[in-house]
Motif scaffolding. Structure first.
Motif, PDB file in Angstrom:
ATOM      1  N   TRP A  37       2.514  -8.141  -3.343  1.00  0.00           N
ATOM      2  CA  TRP A  37       1.388  -7.203  -3.316  1.00  0.00           C
ATOM      3  C   TRP A  37       1.413  -6.286  -4.534  1.00  0.00           C
ATOM      4  N   PHE A  38       2.598  -5.781  -4.894  1.00  0.00           N
ATOM      5  CA  PHE A  38       2.689  -4.905  -6.065  1.00  0.00           C
ATOM      6  C   PHE A  38       2.343  -5.656  -7.346  1.00  0.00           C
TER       7      PHE A  38
ATOM      8  N   ARG B 295       0.804  -1.228   0.000  1.00  0.00           N
ATOM      9  CA  ARG B 295       0.000   0.000   0.000  1.00  0.00           C
ATOM     10  C   ARG B 295       0.834   1.274   0.000  1.00  0.00           C
ATOM     11  N   GLN B 296       2.156   1.171  -0.001  1.00  0.00           N
ATOM     12  CA  GLN B 296       2.963   2.387  -0.056  1.00  0.00           C
ATOM     13  C   GLN B 296       2.866   2.985  -1.459  1.00  0.00           C
ATOM     14  N   GLN B 297       2.642   4.285  -1.527  1.00  0.00           N
ATOM     15  CA  GLN B 297       2.375   4.953  -2.796  1.00  0.00           C
ATOM     16  C   GLN B 297       3.657   5.177  -3.599  1.00  0.00           C
ATOM     17  N   ALA B 298       3.623   4.816  -4.870  1.00  0.00           N
ATOM     18  CA  ALA B 298       4.740   5.080  -5.779  1.00  0.00           C
ATOM     19  C   ALA B 298       4.602   6.473  -6.376  1.00  0.00           C
ATOM     20  N   ALA B 299       5.720   7.015  -6.848  1.00  0.00           N
ATOM     21  CA  ALA B 299       5.742   8.323  -7.505  1.00  0.00           C
ATOM     22  C   ALA B 299       5.701   8.123  -9.021  1.00  0.00           C
ATOM     23  N   PRO B 300       5.468   9.196  -9.788  1.00  0.00           N
ATOM     24  CA  PRO B 300       5.474   9.086 -11.254  1.00  0.00           C
ATOM     25  C   PRO B 300       6.792   8.492 -11.756  1.00  0.00           C
ATOM     26  N   PRO B 301       6.744   7.738 -12.870  1.00  0.00           N
ATOM     27  CA  PRO B 301       5.606   7.555 -13.780  1.00  0.00           C
ATOM     28  C   PRO B 301       4.720   6.366 -13.444  1.00  0.00           C
TER      29      PRO B 301
ATOM     30  N   PRO C 241       8.784   1.401  -3.204  1.00  0.00           N
ATOM     31  CA  PRO C 241       7.963   1.407  -4.421  1.00  0.00           C
ATOM     32  C   PRO C 241       8.741   1.813  -5.661  1.00  0.00           C
ATOM     33  N   ALA C 242       9.739   2.694  -5.510  1.00  0.00           N
ATOM     34  CA  ALA C 242      10.533   3.108  -6.665  1.00  0.00           C
ATOM     35  C   ALA C 242      11.293   1.925  -7.252  1.00  0.00           C
ATOM     36  N   VAL C 243      11.912   1.131  -6.392  1.00  0.00           N
ATOM     37  CA  VAL C 243      12.691  -0.013  -6.863  1.00  0.00           C
ATOM     38  C   VAL C 243      11.784  -1.130  -7.369  1.00  0.00           C
TER      39      VAL C 243
ATOM     40  N   TRP D  27      -0.829   0.903  -8.969  1.00  0.00           N
ATOM     41  CA  TRP D  27       0.257   1.435  -9.785  1.00  0.00           C
ATOM     42  C   TRP D  27       0.167   0.778 -11.155  1.00  0.00           C
ATOM     43  N   ASP D  28       0.970   1.259 -12.125  1.00  0.00           N
ATOM     44  CA  ASP D  28       1.008   0.592 -13.416  1.00  0.00           C
ATOM     45  C   ASP D  28       2.318   0.885 -14.121  1.00  0.00           C
TER      46      ASP D  28
END
Length: 332
Positions: free
Chosen positions: A298-299, A154-160, A171-173, A307-308
Motif C-alpha cells: 500500500w505504501f 492508511r496509517q499516517q507517517a511523521a515528517p519528513p 510508517p516510520a520503518v 507520503w513521499d
C-alpha cells in the motif's frame, strides 16, 4: 444499530466504520476535523469530545458509541501533558456520562502499554478504570478493549515523509526502507511491542460492542494482539526484507537511545485468549508477515499521495498529502 464513533476520521476509526457497515450497522462519525465531510461515506457530526454537551447530543442521536478519540503520543506528550490529560480524561468521562444518560452500550479502546509513565498511557488507563467504576456503580454497559500497536494501510507517517505529528512504528520503518534511508530504532529495537493488523482491531472493537448491546458486560479487558510476540527489531527486519523482495535496496538499521516515556525491559503483549469472550479465535488474526506485506504494498502504491521520499537537499517531503489534521485522533 446506529453507532457513534468518536475519532471516526482517524486511522483505526475508519476501519471501525467499515467493520460496522459490513455487519449491517450504520456508522455516525463524531470528529472535530473539517475534512471528514469531504471524503467519508458516513454521516458526520462535528464536535469535540471535550465538550460534554456535544457528547450528550451524540448519544441522543445513536444507539451505541465506540470511543476512540484521544490525544496520542508517548514522548510527544511528556513536555506538555495538558492536552492529553484534558482531552483523554475529560473526553472519556463525557463519553461515560453520555451513555449513562441514554443507557447506551459502548466500547472504550485501551492502550497496550498501560503501565508506562507517559501522559498518553496514564490518561488513557485512568479512563479504563472509570469504565469499571461506571459499570459497577452506574449500571453502564461498556466493554474495554486493549490494543497493542495497530498497523496497516492508511496509517499516517511523521515528517519528513508526511505531516503526522506522532511517530508510529510501521510508517516510520516502511517509509525509511522505501526511501533508502537507515531504519532508526529506539533502544535498538530489542523491546517487545507486539503488532496487530488494524482490521482485526476493528473486528474486536465491534464484536465487543455487539456483546455489550446484548447485555454482556465483561469483567475483564479484551486484549487484541498476535499469538506470537516479536521484537521491534524483528519487525523492522521483516519490513526491510519485504522491501528488498520488491526490488528496493537493503537499508541498515541505526540504533537510537530509548525514547522518554517508555519502560526499558518490558514487553507490550496481549492475552489473546480474551478474544474468545467476544467470539474471535486468536488464530484467525492476520499474521504479521501477511499484514506487513499488504502494508508495504500500500505504501508503495501511495507514494506521492499519502507520503513521499524527502528531498535530500531540504530534508522535507516532496509531495505529501496536504490537509491532514492532527491532535485529537484515534488509533495507534
Amino acid at each position: 444499530m446506529k453507532v457513534g464513533v468518536t475519532g471516526g476520521n482517524g486511522f483505526i476509526g475508519r476501519y471501525v466504520c467499515e467493520e460496522l457497515a459490513s455487519r449491517g450497522h450504520v456508522p455516525l462519525v463524531f470528529d472535530h476535523r473539517g475534512r471528514a465531510e469531504r471524503d467519508l461515506p458516513w454521516e458526520v457530526m462535528r464536535g469535540d469530545i471535550r465538550d460534554a454537551t456535544a457528547m450528550t447530543e451524540l448519544a441522543a442521536h445513536c444507539d451505541a458509541i465506540v470511543h476512540l478519540a484521544a490525544v496520542l503520543g508517548t514522548q510527544e506528550t511528556i513536555t506538555n501533558p495538558r492536552p492529553a490529560a484534558e482531552t483523554n480524561l475529560m473526553g472519556g468521562l463525557n463519553f461515560l456520562e453520555a451513555i449513562a444518560q441514554y443507557d447506551l452500550p459502548g466500547v472504550y479502546i485501551c492502550v497496550g502499554n498501560h503501565w508506562m509513565d507517559n501522559s498518553y498511557s496514564i490518561s488513557k488507563t485512568a479512563v479504563e478504570r472509570f469504565v469499571r467504576m461506571f459499570n459497577a456503580h452506574r449500571g453502564t454497559r461498556v466493554n474495554n478493549v486493549r490494543v497493542v500497536n495497530a498497523y496497516g494501510p492508511r496509517q499516517q507517517a511523521a515528517p519528513p515523509f508526511a505531516p503526522g505529528k506522532v511517530r508510529k512504528i510501521t510508517p516510520a520503518v516502511v517509509c525509511r526502507a522505501l526511501s533508502g534511508l537507515p531504519v532508526e530504532l529506539y533502544g535498538g529495537g530489542t523491546q517487545v511491542s507486539d503488532m496487530v493488523w488494524v482490521g482485526d482491531v476493528a473486528r474486536a472493537l465491534v464484536a465487543a460492542l455487539e456483546a455489550a448491546a446484548a447485555g454482556e458486560v465483561l469483567d475483564h479487558v479484551v486484549e487484541v494482539g498476535p499469538t506470537t510476540s516479536s521484537s521491534i527489531r524483528e519487525v523492522a527486519e521483516l519490513i526491510i526484507d519485504l522491501c528488498v523482495a520488491r526490488g528496493y535496496p537493503r537499508v541498515p538499521i541505526a540504533d537510537l537511545p530509548m525514547r522518554p516515556g517508555e519502560t526499558p525491559g518490558t514487553a507490550v503483549t496481549a492475552q489473546t485468549k480474551t478474544l474468545l469472550s467476544v467470539g474471535i479465535d486468536p488464530s484467525s488474526l492476520v499474521s504479521l508477515e501477511e499484514g506487513m506485506a499488504r502494508t508495504v504494498d500500500w505504501f508503495i502504491e501511495n507514494r506521492g499521495i499519502h507520503w513521499d521520499v524527502p528531498d535530500t537537499e531540504t530534508g522535507t517531503e516532496t509531495g505529501t498529502e496536504t490537509g491532514t489534521a492532527t491532535g485529537t485522533v484515534a488509533g495507534a
